[in-house]
Motif scaffolding. Structure first.
Motif, PDB file in Angstrom:
ATOM      1  N   THR A 354      24.950  41.841 -77.815  1.00  0.00           N
ATOM      2  CA  THR A 354      25.518  41.510 -77.741  1.00  0.00           C
ATOM      3  C   THR A 354      26.770  41.856 -77.209  1.00  0.00           C
ATOM      4  O   THR A 354      27.041  42.387 -77.099  1.00  0.00           O
ATOM      5  CB  THR A 354      26.345  40.486 -78.382  1.00  0.00           C
ATOM      6  N   ASP A 355      26.631  41.136 -75.902  1.00  0.00           N
ATOM      7  CA  ASP A 355      27.759  41.961 -74.554  1.00  0.00           C
ATOM      8  C   ASP A 355      29.027  41.219 -75.340  1.00  0.00           C
ATOM      9  O   ASP A 355      29.781  40.276 -74.466  1.00  0.00           O
ATOM     10  CB  ASP A 355      27.132  41.422 -72.987  1.00  0.00           C
ATOM     11  N   ALA A 356      30.888  42.237 -75.478  1.00  0.00           N
ATOM     12  CA  ALA A 356      31.679  41.973 -75.314  1.00  0.00           C
ATOM     13  C   ALA A 356      32.380  41.789 -74.106  1.00  0.00           C
ATOM     14  O   ALA A 356      32.570  42.589 -73.378  1.00  0.00           O
ATOM     15  CB  ALA A 356      32.122  43.038 -77.049  1.00  0.00           C
ATOM     16  N   ASP A 357      32.511  40.328 -73.890  1.00  0.00           N
ATOM     17  CA  ASP A 357      32.940  40.582 -72.492  1.00  0.00           C
ATOM     18  C   ASP A 357      34.581  39.479 -72.953  1.00  0.00           C
ATOM     19  O   ASP A 357      34.493  38.736 -73.059  1.00  0.00           O
ATOM     20  CB  ASP A 357      31.823  39.010 -71.339  1.00  0.00           C
ATOM     21  N   HIS A 358      35.613  40.726 -72.286  1.00  0.00           N
ATOM     22  CA  HIS A 358      36.524  40.545 -72.911  1.00  0.00           C
ATOM     23  C   HIS A 358      37.476  39.830 -71.242  1.00  0.00           C
ATOM     24  O   HIS A 358      38.677  39.792 -71.853  1.00  0.00           O
ATOM     25  CB  HIS A 358      37.606  41.888 -72.712  1.00  0.00           C
ATOM     26  N   THR A 359      36.947  40.280 -70.276  1.00  0.00           N
ATOM     27  CA  THR A 359      37.154  38.727 -69.742  1.00  0.00           C
ATOM     28  C   THR A 359      37.544  37.322 -69.210  1.00  0.00           C
ATOM     29  O   THR A 359      36.942  36.569 -70.324  1.00  0.00           O
ATOM     30  CB  THR A 359      36.378  38.470 -68.265  1.00  0.00           C
ATOM     31  N   ALA A 360      39.227  36.954 -69.600  1.00  0.00           N
ATOM     32  CA  ALA A 360      38.895  35.572 -69.660  1.00  0.00           C
ATOM     33  C   ALA A 360      38.480  34.736 -69.247  1.00  0.00           C
ATOM     34  O   ALA A 360      37.715  34.786 -68.252  1.00  0.00           O
ATOM     35  CB  ALA A 360      40.683  36.001 -68.937  1.00  0.00           C
ATOM     36  N   GLY A 361      37.882  33.586 -70.232  1.00  0.00           N
ATOM     37  CA  GLY A 361      37.033  32.413 -69.422  1.00  0.00           C
ATOM     38  C   GLY A 361      35.496  32.500 -69.110  1.00  0.00           C
ATOM     39  O   GLY A 361      34.431  31.902 -69.552  1.00  0.00           O
ATOM     40  N   ASN A 362      34.920  34.558 -69.779  1.00  0.00           N
ATOM     41  CA  ASN A 362      33.329  34.587 -70.063  1.00  0.00           C
ATOM     42  C   ASN A 362      33.217  34.644 -71.245  1.00  0.00           C
ATOM     43  O   ASN A 362      33.997  34.548 -72.097  1.00  0.00           O
ATOM     44  CB  ASN A 362      32.839  35.642 -68.862  1.00  0.00           C
ATOM     45  N   ASN A 363      31.873  34.104 -71.631  1.00  0.00           N
ATOM     46  CA  ASN A 363      31.023  34.206 -72.544  1.00  0.00           C
ATOM     47  C   ASN A 363      30.313  35.349 -73.349  1.00  0.00           C
ATOM     48  O   ASN A 363      30.507  36.271 -71.982  1.00  0.00           O
ATOM     49  CB  ASN A 363      30.537  33.111 -73.440  1.00  0.00           C
ATOM     50  N   ASP A 364      30.242  36.062 -74.728  1.00  0.00           N
ATOM     51  CA  ASP A 364      29.173  37.066 -74.377  1.00  0.00           C
ATOM     52  C   ASP A 364      28.589  36.158 -74.839  1.00  0.00           C
ATOM     53  O   ASP A 364      27.732  35.825 -75.636  1.00  0.00           O
ATOM     54  CB  ASP A 364      30.358  37.883 -76.920  1.00  0.00           C
ATOM     55  N   ASP A 365      27.302  37.089 -73.959  1.00  0.00           N
ATOM     56  CA  ASP A 365      26.137  37.076 -73.648  1.00  0.00           C
ATOM     57  C   ASP A 365      25.500  38.180 -74.439  1.00  0.00           C
ATOM     58  O   ASP A 365      25.552  39.017 -74.538  1.00  0.00           O
ATOM     59  CB  ASP A 365      25.562  36.998 -72.384  1.00  0.00           C
ATOM     60  N   VAL A 366      24.199  37.161 -74.938  1.00  0.00           N
ATOM     61  CA  VAL A 366      23.633  37.533 -76.585  1.00  0.00           C
ATOM     62  C   VAL A 366      21.669  39.068 -75.104  1.00  0.00           C
ATOM     63  O   VAL A 366      21.753  38.155 -74.319  1.00  0.00           O
ATOM     64  CB  VAL A 366      22.551  37.128 -77.530  1.00  0.00           C
ATOM     65  N   MET A 367      22.265  40.154 -75.050  1.00  0.00           N
ATOM     66  CA  MET A 367      21.890  40.840 -74.097  1.00  0.00           C
ATOM     67  C   MET A 367      20.351  40.877 -74.587  1.00  0.00           C
ATOM     68  O   MET A 367      19.394  41.390 -73.107  1.00  0.00           O
ATOM     69  CB  MET A 367      22.369  41.673 -73.719  1.00  0.00           C
ATOM     70  N   ALA A 368      20.235  40.887 -75.620  1.00  0.00           N
ATOM     71  CA  ALA A 368      18.698  40.865 -75.839  1.00  0.00           C
ATOM     72  C   ALA A 368      18.728  40.799 -77.690  1.00  0.00           C
ATOM     73  O   ALA A 368      19.091  40.493 -78.843  1.00  0.00           O
ATOM     74  CB  ALA A 368      18.155  42.630 -76.043  1.00  0.00           C
ATOM     75  N   ALA A 369      17.992  39.553 -77.496  1.00  0.00           N
ATOM     76  CA  ALA A 369      16.933  39.116 -79.352  1.00  0.00           C
ATOM     77  C   ALA A 369      15.346  39.002 -79.898  1.00  0.00           C
ATOM     78  O   ALA A 369      14.936  38.328 -78.340  1.00  0.00           O
ATOM     79  CB  ALA A 369      18.299  38.259 -79.346  1.00  0.00           C
TER      80      ALA A 369
END
Length: 542
Positions: A354-369
Motif C-alpha cells: 500500500t502506498d502511504a499518501d500523506h497528501t490531504a484528501g487522497n487515499n492510500d492506494d493498494v499498489m499490488a495485491a
C-alpha cells in the motif's frame, strides 16, 4: 432350458469320501489362488512404478477470479478457497488484480496478457465481480471467447450503474481520477459498444447473478434496469430457493451462489496430472516493485510466504515506517530467515503493498495485491509470481522449488566482470554497489562490493587486462558459491557529489539445475548513459 450338472463317475475301488476330499482340495486351491493374487496385487502396488501412478490428481479447467471497482484481488480469497475445497488444484486458481482507475479497454488487454502468462494456451473459466464483468466481457467480445469455457458475473453493471455518473456510492474514490467510472455510465460509449449485437458471443457459457438486496447494482434501478442480466445467459435474480438475499459484496461469499458456480464449472472435462512427491524446498530469490503511474511510492504492509498453512513475513513495514522501494536492490530488504522453507504440500506467495499518501484528501492506494500458489502439479524449477494494483503497480516475486534432498551440488564461479562503456561526461567515474550471488539455500554473497563513501575509480571504456584491476576483490578469485539454483545480480552506481548518482548497470540472471546446462556464459547488464557491464560466470556440477 435348465441344464443339470453332469454325473461324476467314481471307480468302485475309490472310497465314497474321496470325491468330497477332491472337492475340498479344489476349494482350498481356489482360496489360495485368490489370496496369492491379492498378495501379488499388493506387492505390485508398492513398487515404485505403481506408487508413481498412484500420485496423481484431477486437473480441472483453471478458474480466474476478477475483482470489482475500488477493490483488490484480496477480496477474492474466500471464493478461491472454496473452489480449492471443491477439488481444484491451487495452481489452477488465479486472482487477477488490476488498476480499477484505468479504462476497461486497457484492463481487458492486460487480462489477456495475464491469461497467456499464467496458463499459456489452456482454456479457463472466469468469475467476475462487479466492474470486473466489464473488462472480462470486453476481452470476450474482442475474440477471447475461444479461451473461456464459462463466464460468471456477480452483480456486474453490464448495462450500467445508475450512480456511476455523479459517483454516488463511489464518492470515496472520486477524489482520484478514475477513467473507468465513465465506462459504467448507462448508455455511455463503452457500454453501447460492448452491448451492441450479441451480448454473449462465442461458445462460452454465460451465467449472471444479481440480488434484490444489492444496493449498488440493484436489478430494480430504473436508470439501469436489470443491469446484470444478459441476453443469451442463464440469469439468476436472488433471492431464489435457499439463496438468501446477499448484498453487492455478499454475492462473493454467498454459499448458494458458490455451489452454483462450482456446479457450472463441473460440466467441463477432467484430466489427470502427475504430482511431485515431497518434502520440498522453496527459496524466494528476489522481489521487485514497479509502478507506471506513481512516482516513488512509499510502501507499507508487505509480502508473505505460506507453506503448509504457516504464514511468515518476507517483508513488512508499518504505515509510519513506509519506505520508498529501493529499485537497485532486487531483494527489497527480504527477511533472510524466512525466505527459505522446507514443506510437505503447498506454498503461497502473497503481496499487499500500500502506498502511504500523506497528501490531504487522497487515499492510500493498494499498489499490488494478490496471491500465487505452487503445488506439486507444477513440478520443480524457477517461478515468478506477479501481483498487480493501481497506478500500474506490480510486485514481482521470483522463487525456486526443489526437492528438499538430492538437489545437484552445482556451484557458480564469477570469472570476470568488465565495464565496457559508461558516459557520464568524465573520464573516471567512481563506482559503488555490488556484484552478488544468491544461492538456492538463501545465502547472499558479495563477489564485489563498494560503498558510496568509498567508490572505485573506473575507466570510461574497457580494454584493461584480465582480471580487471577495478574489480579486484573476489572477481576471478576462483571462489564458488552454491548449491544451485543461483542468481547473479549486478547493481552499480556512479557517485556524483554535485548531482544525482547515475545507475551504471543493474539486473539479474538466474541458473536452475532442473532446466539449465552447466558451463561458462557471459551476461550483459545495462543502465543509464549507455552503461554496460559484462559478467562471465561458470556453473560447475559434479
Amino acid at each position: 432350458m435348465r441344464r443339470s450338472a453332469l454325473p461324476v463317475s467314481v471307480p468302485a475301488s475309490v472310497p465314497a469320501s474321496v470325491p468330497l476330499l477332491f472337492s475340498m482340495l479344489a476349494t482350498l486351491a481356489g482360496v489360495l489362488a485368490a489370496a496369492l493374487a491379492a498378495a501379488l496385487v499388493a506387492v505390485l502396488l508398492t513398487t515404485p512404478a505403481a506408487q508413481a501412478a498412484a500420485v496423481r490428481a484431477e486437473r480441472r479447467t483453471p478458474v480466474v477470479l476478477v475483482h470489482g471497482y475500488g477493490d483488490t484481488a484480496a477480496s477474492l480469497d474466500g471464493l478461491e478457497d472454496y473452489l480449492h475445497s471443491q477439488g481444484w488444484l491451487s495452481s489452477d486458481l488465479a486472482e487477477f488484480g488490476y488498476d480499477w482507475a484505468a479504462t476497461n479497454d486497457a484492463n481487458a488487454t492486460r487480462f489477456g496478457a495475464f491469461l497467456a502468462e499464467r496458463f499459456g494456451s489452456r482454456q479457463v473459466n472466469v468469475v467476475a465481480h462487479s466492474m470486473g464483468s466489464l473488462l472480462t466481457r470486453k476481452y470476450l467480445k474482442d475474440g477471447g471467447s475461444a479461451r473461456v469455457r464459462a463466464w460468471v458475473s456477480l452483480g456486474g453493471p453490464n448495462h450500467g450503474a445508475g450512480d456511476a455518473g455523479p459517483c454516488g456510492p463511489f464518492a470515496a474514490f472520486c477524489d482520484i481520477h478514475a477513467a473507468s467510472l465513465a465506462d459504467m455510465t448507462p448508455g455511455g460509449a463503452f457500454l453501447s459498444s460492448l452491448n451492441a449485437g450479441d451480448e454473449t458471443p462465442g461458445a462460452t457459457r454465460y451465467t449472471t447473478f444479481s440480488s434484490t438486496c444489492d444496493q449498488q447494482i440493484p436489478p430494480g434501478d430504473s436508470r439501469a434496469p436489470r443491469s446484470t442480466e444478459l441476453a443469451g445467459a442463464v440469469n439468476h435474480v436472488l433471492p431464489v430457493g435457499d439463496s438468501g438475499c446477499p448484498s453487492h459484496y455478499g454475492l462473493l461469499g454467498n454459499d448458494w451462489v458458490r455451489r452454483q458456480i462450482a456446479a457450472e464449472f463441473a460440466k467441463d472435462p477432467v484430466t489427470q496430472v502427475d504430482l511431485k512427491t515431497g518434502p520440498f524446498r522453496i527459496t524466494v530469490n528476489s522481489a521487485r516493485f514497479t509502478s507506471g503511474g506513481e512516482s516513488g511510492p512509499e510502501l507499507y504492509d508487505g509480502l508473505t510466504l505460506t507453506t503448509d498453512g504457516t504464514t511468515r513475513g518476507l517483508w513488512h513495514r508499518d504505515r509510519a515506517g513506509a519506505t520508498a522501494f529501493p529499485e537497485h536492490d532486487p531483494w527489497f530488504g527480504l527477511d533472510d530467515s524466512t525466505r527459505g522453507q522446507t514443506f510437505a504440500g503447498s506454498a503461497t506467495v502473497t503481496a499487499y503493498l500500500t502506498d502511504a499518501d500523506h497528501t490531504a484528501g487522497n487515499n492510500d492506494d493498494v499498489m499490488a495485491a494478490g496471491r500465487v500458489h505452487w503445488d506439486p502439479a507444477l513440478g520443480f524449477g524457477r517461478f515468478t509470481a506477479k501481483m498487480l494494483g493501481v497506478d500500474g503497480g506490480e510486485a514481482s516475486v521470483t522463487y525456486t522449488v526443489t526437492p528438499a534432498q538430492g538437489v545437484p551440488d552445482c556451484r557458480v564461479r564469477v570469472d570476470r566482470a568488465e565495464l565496457t562503456y559508461f558516459d557520464d561526461g568524465t573520464t573516471r567515474p567512481a563506482l559503488y554497489g555490488d556484484i552478488t550471488v544468491r544461492t538456492g539455500e538463501g545465502a547472499r554473497s558479495a563477489v564485489w562490493s563498494r560503498s558510496g563513501s568509498d567508490p572505485s575509480t573506473f575507466p570510461n571504456r574497457g580494454g584493461r587486462g584480465d582480471p580487471d584491476p577495478y574489480f579486484y576483490q573476489q572477481v576471478g578469485s576462483g571462489a564458488a558459491y552454491g548449491p544451485g539454483p543461483v542468481e547473479v545480480a549486478v547493481h552499480l552506481w556512479d557517485y556524483d557529489a554535485s548531482s544525482a548518482d547515475d545507475l551504471v548497470a543493474r539486473g539479474t540472471v538466474a541458473w536452475n539445475p532442473y532446466t539449465d546446462q552447466p558451463g561458462t556464459r557471459t551476461s550483459d547488464f545495462h543502465g543509464d548513459d549507455g552503461g554496460h557491464v559484462k559478467v562471465t560466470w561458470t556453473v560447475l556440477c559434479p
